[in-house]
Design an enzyme around this catalytic site. Sequence first.
Site, PDB file in Angstrom:
ATOM      1  N   CYS A 187     -17.705 -26.836 -11.758  1.00  0.00           N
ATOM      2  CA  CYS A 187     -19.156 -26.723 -11.868  1.00  0.00           C
ATOM      3  C   CYS A 187     -19.596 -27.118 -13.273  1.00  0.00           C
ATOM      4  O   CYS A 187     -19.054 -26.623 -14.260  1.00  0.00           O
ATOM      5  CB  CYS A 187     -19.527 -25.284 -11.544  1.00  0.00           C
ATOM      6  SG  CYS A 187     -21.003 -24.698 -12.332  1.00  0.00           S
ATOM      7  N   HIS A 227     -21.070 -24.006 -15.385  1.00  0.00           N
ATOM      8  CA  HIS A 227     -20.236 -22.888 -15.862  1.00  0.00           C
ATOM      9  C   HIS A 227     -18.794 -23.291 -16.164  1.00  0.00           C
ATOM     10  O   HIS A 227     -18.030 -22.469 -16.666  1.00  0.00           O
ATOM     11  CB  HIS A 227     -20.232 -21.761 -14.825  1.00  0.00           C
ATOM     12  CG  HIS A 227     -21.605 -21.221 -14.518  1.00  0.00           C
ATOM     13  ND1 HIS A 227     -22.356 -21.663 -13.458  1.00  0.00           N
ATOM     14  CD2 HIS A 227     -22.355 -20.298 -15.168  1.00  0.00           C
ATOM     15  CE1 HIS A 227     -23.521 -21.024 -13.452  1.00  0.00           C
ATOM     16  NE2 HIS A 227     -23.541 -20.191 -14.478  1.00  0.00           N
ATOM     17  N   GLN A 278     -22.376 -29.801  -6.557  1.00  0.00           N
ATOM     18  CA  GLN A 278     -21.942 -30.265  -5.240  1.00  0.00           C
ATOM     19  C   GLN A 278     -22.878 -31.323  -4.647  1.00  0.00           C
ATOM     20  O   GLN A 278     -22.436 -32.266  -3.993  1.00  0.00           O
ATOM     21  CB  GLN A 278     -21.826 -29.051  -4.297  1.00  0.00           C
ATOM     22  CG  GLN A 278     -21.186 -29.399  -2.962  1.00  0.00           C
ATOM     23  CD  GLN A 278     -20.995 -28.184  -2.087  1.00  0.00           C
ATOM     24  OE1 GLN A 278     -20.692 -27.094  -2.588  1.00  0.00           O
ATOM     25  NE2 GLN A 278     -21.161 -28.342  -0.788  1.00  0.00           N
ATOM     26  N   HIS A 300     -18.027 -21.735  -4.699  1.00  0.00           N
ATOM     27  CA  HIS A 300     -18.281 -21.907  -6.132  1.00  0.00           C
ATOM     28  C   HIS A 300     -17.897 -20.626  -6.860  1.00  0.00           C
ATOM     29  O   HIS A 300     -18.503 -19.580  -6.631  1.00  0.00           O
ATOM     30  CB  HIS A 300     -19.763 -22.206  -6.372  1.00  0.00           C
ATOM     31  CG  HIS A 300     -20.195 -23.528  -5.832  1.00  0.00           C
ATOM     32  ND1 HIS A 300     -20.733 -24.513  -6.623  1.00  0.00           N
ATOM     33  CD2 HIS A 300     -20.129 -24.046  -4.582  1.00  0.00           C
ATOM     34  CE1 HIS A 300     -20.999 -25.576  -5.882  1.00  0.00           C
ATOM     35  NE2 HIS A 300     -20.644 -25.318  -4.634  1.00  0.00           N
ATOM     36  N   CYS A 311     -18.487 -19.820  -9.769  1.00  0.00           N
ATOM     37  CA  CYS A 311     -19.561 -19.282 -10.617  1.00  0.00           C
ATOM     38  C   CYS A 311     -20.430 -18.328  -9.818  1.00  0.00           C
ATOM     39  O   CYS A 311     -21.177 -17.534 -10.375  1.00  0.00           O
ATOM     40  CB  CYS A 311     -20.399 -20.401 -11.241  1.00  0.00           C
ATOM     41  SG  CYS A 311     -21.123 -21.541 -10.081  1.00  0.00           S
TER      42      CYS A 311
HETATM   43 ZN   LIG Z   1     -21.900 -22.861 -11.774  1.00  0.00          ZN
END
Ligand SMILES: [Zn+2]
Length: 222
Positions: free
Chosen positions: A105, A108, A146, A174, A176
Site C-alpha cells: 500500500c 502505509h 488497488q 489490505h 493497513c
Molecule cells: Zn494503506
Amino acid sequence: MTHAKNTPADKILAGPVHGRRTVVAQGRPSREEAEEAVRTLLRWAGDDPTREGLLGTPDRVVRSYEEFFAGYASDPMELLARTFEETDGYDEMVVLRDIRFESYCEHHMVPIIGVAHVAYLPRSRVVGISKLARVVEVYAKRLQIQEKMTSQIANTIDEVLQPLGVAVVIEASHQCMTTRGVHKPGVSMVTSRMLGAFRSDPSTRREFLAMIGNPSPAGSMF
Ligand SMILES: [Zn+2]
C-alpha cells in the site's frame, strides 16, 4: 538472487524507460543511506539498533525492499512484446485466474495480498500466459493502491495486444486495514476494470465473471 552492492541501482539505470516507471535513477539514495534510514526508524520505534538482534536488520530490510519493489526495474509493456499469431482462429476469451500477488500500500507501506483474475478477447494475436502473470507481478511489486494497479494491468494489456476486450478483477486484503486503523480482519476489497467487449457486452462480462467464480469467503483466501 545475489546482490552486489550497486546492482539494483545499475539495473534501474540500465533499465527500460517507458513512462511507466516512476523511479528517477538520479538522486537515488545509496544502500548505506537506506540502511541508516532503517536504523532511524528502529530508534524512533523505541529500540536500540546496536543491540545484537537488530545489528543485521537494516541490511535485511533493504534486501527485502529490493524484492518487494523489484517491479520498478521492469517494463510491463516489454513483457508482452512477444506475441503469437498462429492460433487457428481462436477467438474466445483467454482467462487466467487466481494469480496470487503481494503488493504494498502506497499510503502505509504494508502488504496488500490477494489474487488477480485477468482476461482478454484476442483480436489476432495471443501472448504466453505466464506473461500475463508477470504483468500482474511487475505492477504488484511497486507501491500501489488497488484501484490503480487494476487499471494499470488492464490498460497495459489493452495497449500492447490491442485485443477486442480486457477484464481485470482483483480481490485483496489490505494490512493497513486489518492490522491497524479500523482493525477489520477478514475484509477483502474487490476492484475491476473492463475494457472493450467486457465493458460493452453484458454477456461477455457475465461469461468472464462466471469463469472466475464467486469470490472466496472473506478471510479464507489470504
Ligand atoms: Zn494503506
